[in-house]
Enzyme design. Sequence first.
Site, short mmCIF file in Angstrom:
data_model
loop_
_atom_site.label_atom_id
_atom_site.label_comp_id
_atom_site.label_asym_id
_atom_site.label_seq_id
_atom_site.Cartn_x
_atom_site.Cartn_y
_atom_site.Cartn_z
N ASP A 79 4.38 -8.12 13.85
CA ASP A 79 5.26 -6.95 13.86
C ASP A 79 4.52 -5.64 13.63
O ASP A 79 3.43 -5.59 13.06
CB ASP A 79 6.38 -7.11 12.83
CG ASP A 79 5.85 -7.33 11.41
OD1 ASP A 79 4.86 -8.06 11.25
OD2 ASP A 79 6.44 -6.78 10.46
N GLU A 137 6.59 -9.43 9.03
CA GLU A 137 5.88 -9.51 7.76
C GLU A 137 6.12 -8.26 6.93
O GLU A 137 6.11 -8.30 5.70
CB GLU A 137 4.37 -9.70 8.01
CG GLU A 137 3.55 -9.87 6.74
CD GLU A 137 3.17 -8.57 6.06
OE1 GLU A 137 3.08 -8.56 4.81
OE2 GLU A 137 2.97 -7.55 6.76
N GLU A 138 6.34 -7.13 7.60
CA GLU A 138 6.45 -5.85 6.90
C GLU A 138 7.75 -5.66 6.14
O GLU A 138 7.90 -4.68 5.41
CB GLU A 138 6.27 -4.69 7.90
CG GLU A 138 4.91 -4.62 8.56
CD GLU A 138 3.81 -4.18 7.60
OE1 GLU A 138 4.12 -3.87 6.43
OE2 GLU A 138 2.64 -4.17 8.01
N HIS A 369 -0.96 1.83 7.42
CA HIS A 369 0.34 2.51 7.44
C HIS A 369 0.21 4.03 7.61
O HIS A 369 1.18 4.76 7.42
CB HIS A 369 1.18 2.19 6.19
CG HIS A 369 1.57 0.74 6.08
ND1 HIS A 369 2.72 0.32 5.44
CD2 HIS A 369 0.99 -0.39 6.53
CE1 HIS A 369 2.80 -1.00 5.49
NE2 HIS A 369 1.74 -1.46 6.17
#
Length: 397
Positions: A79, A137-138, A369
């Site tokens: 993702d 996963e995030e 990020h």
Amino acid sequence: MNPFLKKAEELFPYTQAMRRDFHKHPELGFNEIRTGGIVAKELEALGIEVTKGVGKTGVVGYLEGTKPGPTILLRFDMDALPIAEDTGAEYSSENAGVMHACGHDGHTAIGLTVAKILNERKHELAGNIKFCFQPSEEGTNGEEIGGALMMMRDGVLEGPNVDKTLSLHLWNDKPLGWVHVAKGPVMAGADLFSVKLTGKGGHGAAPETTIDPIVCAAQIVTAIQSIVARNIEPLKPAVISVTTIHSGTAFNIIPQTAELGGTIRTFDLDVRKLVHARLEQIIRSTAAAMGCEVELLIKQVTAPVINNEGVAASVFESAQTLFPDTEITSNQYLTMGAEDMGYMQEKVDGCYFFIGSANAEKNLNYNHHHPKFDFDERALVSGVALMASAAADLLKG
């Protein structure tokens, strides 16, 4: 040259091309339709048995060795993040507001390349491999649970039962060439908390007629800073961060409610319990003292990632063989970042290792990020080689 490293070098153009394609077409958690479709197609082309829709958009490939033995799960997350890309790369995201800002495009490409290598060597494997391409996963992205738990709920650790797990992260906090394999905790468990304070609204010029939830929220934010500073042993890591505060609509109105929230990061279960207890005590007692009603939620997001000593030792040995001229670190390098692979490693012995991917000379050293995040793609070779060789070494006949 080590045969796994040699093969990873030969396949680098493939790995790079796949990574750049995924980067150009990022998809958020549980929306990895295109990504999962490509993964399934690539695995099927190798003759690997594929199961789609595991954990909503997850894909699992099953490779059976020619000799009996344990089953190892290799996990790769797919993702992206809701971030507008600002790298200027030729392969920049074409999906506005969505970006692979954490390296999962690289992880997915590594997984497909590892599948190619191990498929060619399946006659050497005493056991089986599950290639687990995980969604979300995030975070949960609107679902009740995240990708690891969703796949576990759909039986990814069963049929056949998984005996060991391997997973990795390209890591821009460290330079290209750095490799870290350690036993014990490596990534923190994460909790979220949310607080709603209800007071009594009124005119800003007549505060004595109100119960101000903003003042209450400010007291709470200040007070909870003492938990880590004064309640937790200095040598036991913990983080409490207030990351959101929302209240008010106008300059002359004391609002009725205030809401705040944030995250807790810990490794140790007793520390986690203490943080939860003190957080709740401070919030409820402060609200009572200020005359506010309170609604409090504390929810686990991920378990800590704790590496099994035996599996980590095997991966460390594989890394030393693969990179004889590199110092493979095994000290207790800890990050308060969280990873839902921790849930799988609660159930099955595993090892989660890191591959350094930053290159300051090429300006590829922005943190994960960040809108400018990108990594040195040479790290893909190291990731492929170590994941493939570590898996093969665990399945030696």
